[in-house]
Design an enzyme around this catalytic site. Structure first.
Site, mmCIF file in Angstrom:
data_model
loop_
_atom_site.group_PDB
_atom_site.id
_atom_site.type_symbol
_atom_site.label_atom_id
_atom_site.label_comp_id
_atom_site.label_asym_id
_atom_site.label_seq_id
_atom_site.Cartn_x
_atom_site.Cartn_y
_atom_site.Cartn_z
ATOM 1 N N ASP A 1 0.175 5.053 0.937
ATOM 2 C CA ASP A 1 -0.216 6.111 2.242
ATOM 3 C C ASP A 1 -0.373 5.173 3.507
ATOM 4 O O ASP A 1 -0.782 4.295 3.624
ATOM 5 C CB ASP A 1 -1.618 6.879 2.171
ATOM 6 C CG ASP A 1 -1.228 7.706 0.815
ATOM 7 O OD1 ASP A 1 -0.254 7.921 0.352
ATOM 8 O OD2 ASP A 1 -2.440 7.926 0.421
ATOM 9 N N ASP B 1 0.929 -1.177 0.169
ATOM 10 C CA ASP B 1 -0.087 0.097 0.050
ATOM 11 C C ASP B 1 0.914 1.168 -0.014
ATOM 12 O O ASP B 1 1.925 1.053 0.361
ATOM 13 C CB ASP B 1 -0.846 -0.166 1.288
ATOM 14 C CG ASP B 1 -2.005 1.114 1.348
ATOM 15 O OD1 ASP B 1 -2.247 1.678 0.241
ATOM 16 O OD2 ASP B 1 -2.035 1.820 2.508
#
Length: 184
Positions: free
Chosen positions: A9, A7
């Site tokens: 953020d 991922d």
């Protein structure tokens, strides 16, 4: 192929409650760039899978997202690493797409494009939706406590088999050391 899905953020860069909306707001988490560089040097294929609903919400456009990712790529390259691909969902949560995590559509696409069984791979995330997306395909969920990870861990109900680490660097350390118990 050693493939790891990340991922963005909260894993690579600091998360913001109001979204990362510009290159200036993209700030790497301490140790994340070095961790990615270590994986790159060790021959790993690294792919980012990120929900970017700020596009669907009209907060910024694709040109801004490209500029944010260009900054990320430059920072990683300056550390000696690289990201092989970035996959993103631009849709707002209410659009009903299949690519927005926790649905696994984006990960299915990654598997197709890299000719990889995602059920044999890990995804590192900081939110329950990251973990649910990889778990839906039988893959290995990895939670980091950076970003929203500490809150996600405290809330519980993690998919079975979720491994938890303080940050991306701690997880990478277990992958790259032969005496480690971690499995990608």
């Amino acid at each position: 192929m050693k493939l790891l899905i990340l991922d963005r953020d909260g894993v690579i860069n600091e998360d913001r409650p109001d979204f990362v909306k510009s290159p200036d707001e993209w700030v790497p988490i301490p140790g994340s760039l070095q961790a990615i560089s270590e994986l790159s040097r060790a021959g790993w294929t690294l792919v980012v899978a990120t929900n970017q609903s700020a596009i669907g919400r009209g907060l910024f456009g694709i040109d801004t997202l490209n500029a944010i990712h260009a900054k990320m790529h430059r920072a990683i390259a300056e550390s000696g690493g690289h990201i092989d691909a970035v996959f993103f969902c631009p849709h707002a949560p209410d659009k009903g797409c299949t690519c927005r995590k926790p649905l696994p559509g984006m990960l299915v696409d990654i598997g197709r494009r890299f000719h990889a069984n995602i059920g044999d791979r890990a995804m590192v995330g900081d939110s329950l939706r990251d973990l649910q997306a990889i778990a839906a395909l039988g893959g290995k969920p990895v939670l980091v406590r950076t970003g929203n990870g500490a809150k996600t861990e405290a809330a519980g109900n993690l998919p079975a088999g979720t491994r938890v680490f303080d940050n991306l660097a701690a997880y990478v350390d277990t992958l790259l050391h032969p005496n480690s118990e971690a499995q990608p």
